[in-house]
Write a protein that holds these residues in place. Structure first.
Motif, PDB file in Angstrom:
ATOM      1  N   THR A   1       0.810  -1.222   0.000  1.00  0.00           N
ATOM      2  CA  THR A   1       0.000   0.000   0.000  1.00  0.00           C
ATOM      3  C   THR A   1       0.839   1.265   0.000  1.00  0.00           C
ATOM      4  O   THR A   1       0.296   2.367  -0.088  1.00  0.00           O
ATOM      5  N   ASP A   2       2.173   1.140   0.093  1.00  0.00           N
ATOM      6  CA  ASP A   2       3.052   2.309   0.033  1.00  0.00           C
ATOM      7  C   ASP A   2       3.305   2.660  -1.428  1.00  0.00           C
ATOM      8  O   ASP A   2       3.861   1.865  -2.177  1.00  0.00           O
ATOM      9  N   ASN A   3       2.912   3.883  -1.832  1.00  0.00           N
ATOM     10  CA  ASN A   3       3.011   4.275  -3.238  1.00  0.00           C
ATOM     11  C   ASN A   3       4.445   4.324  -3.742  1.00  0.00           C
ATOM     12  O   ASN A   3       4.693   4.222  -4.942  1.00  0.00           O
ATOM     13  N   THR A   4       5.426   4.472  -2.838  1.00  0.00           N
ATOM     14  CA  THR A   4       6.819   4.502  -3.281  1.00  0.00           C
ATOM     15  C   THR A   4       7.373   3.108  -3.517  1.00  0.00           C
ATOM     16  O   THR A   4       8.440   2.952  -4.090  1.00  0.00           O
ATOM     17  N   CYS A   5       6.649   2.085  -3.066  1.00  0.00           N
ATOM     18  CA  CYS A   5       7.043   0.688  -3.296  1.00  0.00           C
ATOM     19  C   CYS A   5       6.072   0.040  -4.276  1.00  0.00           C
ATOM     20  O   CYS A   5       6.417  -0.263  -5.406  1.00  0.00           O
ATOM     21  N   ASN A   6       4.821  -0.161  -3.794  1.00  0.00           N
ATOM     22  CA  ASN A   6       3.731  -0.592  -4.680  1.00  0.00           C
ATOM     23  C   ASN A   6       3.950  -1.956  -5.322  1.00  0.00           C
ATOM     24  O   ASN A   6       3.387  -2.254  -6.367  1.00  0.00           O
ATOM     25  N   LYS A   7       4.770  -2.820  -4.709  1.00  0.00           N
ATOM     26  CA  LYS A   7       5.081  -4.102  -5.333  1.00  0.00           C
ATOM     27  C   LYS A   7       4.062  -5.172  -4.974  1.00  0.00           C
ATOM     28  O   LYS A   7       3.396  -5.111  -3.949  1.00  0.00           O
TER      29      LYS A   7
ATOM     30  N   ASP B   1      -0.366 -14.401   0.927  1.00  0.00           N
ATOM     31  CA  ASP B   1      -0.616 -14.454   2.367  1.00  0.00           C
ATOM     32  C   ASP B   1       0.229 -13.455   3.159  1.00  0.00           C
ATOM     33  O   ASP B   1       0.301 -13.517   4.384  1.00  0.00           O
ATOM     34  N   ALA B   2       0.870 -12.490   2.473  1.00  0.00           N
ATOM     35  CA  ALA B   2       1.737 -11.520   3.157  1.00  0.00           C
ATOM     36  C   ALA B   2       0.923 -10.373   3.757  1.00  0.00           C
ATOM     37  O   ALA B   2       0.194  -9.688   3.055  1.00  0.00           O
ATOM     38  N   TYR B   3       1.053 -10.175   5.078  1.00  0.00           N
ATOM     39  CA  TYR B   3       0.419  -9.034   5.739  1.00  0.00           C
ATOM     40  C   TYR B   3       1.274  -7.778   5.595  1.00  0.00           C
ATOM     41  O   TYR B   3       0.764  -6.662   5.591  1.00  0.00           O
ATOM     42  N   PHE B   4       2.593  -7.992   5.487  1.00  0.00           N
ATOM     43  CA  PHE B   4       3.520  -6.880   5.321  1.00  0.00           C
ATOM     44  C   PHE B   4       4.347  -7.105   4.054  1.00  0.00           C
ATOM     45  O   PHE B   4       4.656  -8.245   3.694  1.00  0.00           O
ATOM     46  N   CYS B   5       4.680  -6.000   3.398  1.00  0.00           N
ATOM     47  CA  CYS B   5       5.454  -6.080   2.155  1.00  0.00           C
ATOM     48  C   CYS B   5       6.839  -6.657   2.435  1.00  0.00           C
ATOM     49  O   CYS B   5       7.545  -6.198   3.345  1.00  0.00           O
ATOM     50  N   GLU B   6       7.234  -7.645   1.656  1.00  0.00           N
ATOM     51  CA  GLU B   6       8.541  -8.265   1.830  1.00  0.00           C
ATOM     52  C   GLU B   6       9.670  -7.409   1.266  1.00  0.00           C
ATOM     53  O   GLU B   6      10.842  -7.720   1.463  1.00  0.00           O
ATOM     54  N   TYR B   7       9.320  -6.315   0.598  1.00  0.00           N
ATOM     55  CA  TYR B   7      10.329  -5.447   0.001  1.00  0.00           C
ATOM     56  C   TYR B   7      10.604  -4.208   0.842  1.00  0.00           C
ATOM     57  O   TYR B   7      11.719  -3.703   0.869  1.00  0.00           O
ATOM     58  N   CYS B   8       9.572  -3.690   1.533  1.00  0.00           N
ATOM     59  CA  CYS B   8       9.771  -2.447   2.292  1.00  0.00           C
ATOM     60  C   CYS B   8       9.211  -2.496   3.707  1.00  0.00           C
ATOM     61  O   CYS B   8       9.471  -1.596   4.493  1.00  0.00           O
ATOM     62  N   GLY B   9       8.416  -3.509   4.043  1.00  0.00           N
ATOM     63  CA  GLY B   9       7.902  -3.657   5.392  1.00  0.00           C
ATOM     64  C   GLY B   9       6.591  -2.957   5.685  1.00  0.00           C
ATOM     65  O   GLY B   9       6.042  -3.079   6.780  1.00  0.00           O
ATOM     66  N   GLU B  10       6.030  -2.237   4.697  1.00  0.00           N
ATOM     67  CA  GLU B  10       4.748  -1.565   4.898  1.00  0.00           C
ATOM     68  C   GLU B  10       3.595  -2.565   4.751  1.00  0.00           C
ATOM     69  O   GLU B  10       3.781  -3.682   4.283  1.00  0.00           O
ATOM     70  N   ASN B  11       2.387  -2.125   5.124  1.00  0.00           N
ATOM     71  CA  ASN B  11       1.222  -2.997   4.995  1.00  0.00           C
ATOM     72  C   ASN B  11       0.939  -3.335   3.535  1.00  0.00           C
ATOM     73  O   ASN B  11       1.095  -2.491   2.645  1.00  0.00           O
ATOM     74  N   THR B  12       0.496  -4.563   3.306  1.00  0.00           N
ATOM     75  CA  THR B  12      -0.069  -4.929   2.009  1.00  0.00           C
ATOM     76  C   THR B  12      -1.574  -4.698   2.083  1.00  0.00           C
ATOM     77  O   THR B  12      -2.110  -4.376   3.150  1.00  0.00           O
ATOM     78  N   ILE B  13      -2.276  -4.886   0.962  1.00  0.00           N
ATOM     79  CA  ILE B  13      -3.739  -4.773   0.978  1.00  0.00           C
ATOM     80  C   ILE B  13      -4.320  -5.791   1.962  1.00  0.00           C
ATOM     81  O   ILE B  13      -5.222  -5.484   2.741  1.00  0.00           O
ATOM     82  N   LEU B  14      -3.781  -7.012   1.960  1.00  0.00           N
ATOM     83  CA  LEU B  14      -4.237  -8.022   2.911  1.00  0.00           C
ATOM     84  C   LEU B  14      -3.938  -7.595   4.343  1.00  0.00           C
ATOM     85  O   LEU B  14      -4.746  -7.786   5.252  1.00  0.00           O
ATOM     86  N   GLY B  15      -2.769  -6.978   4.554  1.00  0.00           N
ATOM     87  CA  GLY B  15      -2.379  -6.533   5.876  1.00  0.00           C
ATOM     88  C   GLY B  15      -3.324  -5.504   6.458  1.00  0.00           C
ATOM     89  O   GLY B  15      -3.497  -5.419   7.685  1.00  0.00           O
ATOM     90  N   MET B  16      -3.957  -4.715   5.594  1.00  0.00           N
ATOM     91  CA  MET B  16      -4.911  -3.730   6.055  1.00  0.00           C
ATOM     92  C   MET B  16      -6.163  -4.380   6.661  1.00  0.00           C
ATOM     93  O   MET B  16      -6.941  -3.735   7.355  1.00  0.00           O
ATOM     94  N   THR B  17      -6.373  -5.673   6.381  1.00  0.00           N
ATOM     95  CA  THR B  17      -7.574  -6.343   6.863  1.00  0.00           C
ATOM     96  C   THR B  17      -7.337  -7.184   8.115  1.00  0.00           C
ATOM     97  O   THR B  17      -8.269  -7.786   8.631  1.00  0.00           O
ATOM     98  N   ARG B  18      -6.078  -7.231   8.584  1.00  0.00           N
ATOM     99  CA  ARG B  18      -5.783  -8.120   9.708  1.00  0.00           C
ATOM    100  C   ARG B  18      -6.391  -7.598  11.006  1.00  0.00           C
ATOM    101  O   ARG B  18      -6.607  -6.402  11.164  1.00  0.00           O
ATOM    102  N   ASP B  19      -6.666  -8.496  11.901  1.00  0.00           N
ATOM    103  CA  ASP B  19      -7.226  -8.122  13.214  1.00  0.00           C
ATOM    104  C   ASP B  19      -6.200  -7.336  14.011  1.00  0.00           C
ATOM    105  O   ASP B  19      -5.014  -7.620  13.972  1.00  0.00           O
ATOM    106  N   GLY B  20      -6.667  -6.394  14.810  1.00  0.00           N
ATOM    107  CA  GLY B  20      -5.768  -5.643  15.697  1.00  0.00           C
ATOM    108  C   GLY B  20      -5.088  -4.555  14.956  1.00  0.00           C
ATOM    109  O   GLY B  20      -4.179  -3.963  15.484  1.00  0.00           O
TER     110      GLY B  20
END
Length: 261
Positions: free
Chosen positions: A231-237, A242-261
């Motif tokens: 979800t980071d526009n400077t990465c956008n990969k 099943d990744a909650y966080f981007c494996e390239y930059c560590g920001e949330n993925t679209i799936l990560g935005m839906t995780r509990d907590g």
């Protein structure tokens, strides 16, 4: 495109940037999306494009003696991000940032201002307010957002930010719409599958369609993007499903935005 005055700005000149883009759109009689920033650049005689996968994103250079500009860009990104990057670098040229953008004596504050101005230029060029509002169909749904990214040829982050800026739908409301965890059916990796299929969601989060062609990137029914994007526009990969966080930059993925907590 006529350049702005060669002065380092001390604030973000939003009104001037908007006016410059609006005048240009009227001169070129551009009335509907998608707006191809690379095509616009190629129509300007003194701007040359060089593609390179050895840089992370892009930068602009200026030869004052010849009054020539060069844009060096990495095109190994998703198409929406590439279009934005071309528009951003064109903004640096049109706003005359290129005359001093590579000055090592620029302060952090000055650099932030010119980068923000180039972002404003890009958003106004690629997603003009009137065009966006003409394309909006209420209520705003994930299907509508996916359609808009395809129509304007921009990333999910770019269109979400634009809807928020235009007060059409806030970011918080949009991320709630994307909370479709129960509908995100993840493909299990299978070494016999094509890599394109391995990374793709089995079911479209926008409309639950699961009938995709071999190399489909967007849902043919609603235009929803079928990959777990950062979800980071400077990465956008694209990430594994099943990744909650981007494996390239560590920001949330679209799936990560839906995780509990």
């Amino acid at each position: 495109m006529e350049k702005m005055v060669e002065t380092i700005p001390n604030h973000i000149r939003i009104k001037q940037v908007k006016k410059k883009v609006q005048d240009y759109l009227e001169i070129k009689q551009i009335e509907s999306p998608p707006i191809d920033a690379k095509e616009i650049i190629q129509q300007v005689k003194n701007i040359k494009i060089q593609e390179s996968n050895e840089i992370e994103d892009a930068f602009v250079v200026y030869n004052k003696k010849k009054d020539e500009y060069g844009i060096v860009i990495n095109t190994e990104h998703v198409k929406g991000r590439i279009n934005w990057t071309y528009a951003h670098e064109l903004g640096h040229i049109a706003l005359n940032h290129a005359a001093y953008i590579n000055d090592t004596e620029l302060t952090d504050s000055q650099r932030k201002i010119i980068e923000r101005e180039a972002d404003v230029f890009a958003r106004e060029l690629l997603m003009p307010e009137l065009m966006v509002k003409e394309k909006i169909v209420h209520p705003i749904t994930p299907r509508q957002i996916g359609r808009l990214t395809a129509e304007f040829n921009v990333s999910w982050t770019a269109i979400i930010n634009r809807l928020d800026e235009l007060e059409i739908k806030s970011k918080d409301e949009i991320y709630e719409l994307l909370d479709t965890k129960n509908k995100l059916k993840i493909s299990e990796p299978d070494k016999t599958n094509n890599q394109h299929e391995i990374l793709r969601l089995e079911q479209c989060p926008g409309c639950t369609n699961s009938d995709f062609s071999l190399y489909a990137t967007y849902c043919k029914k609603c235009g929803y993007y079928l990959y777990n994007k950062c979800t980071d526009n400077t990465c956008n990969k694209d990430n594994v499903p099943d990744a909650y966080f981007c494996e390239y930059c560590g920001e949330n993925t679209i799936l990560g935005m839906t995780r509990d907590g």
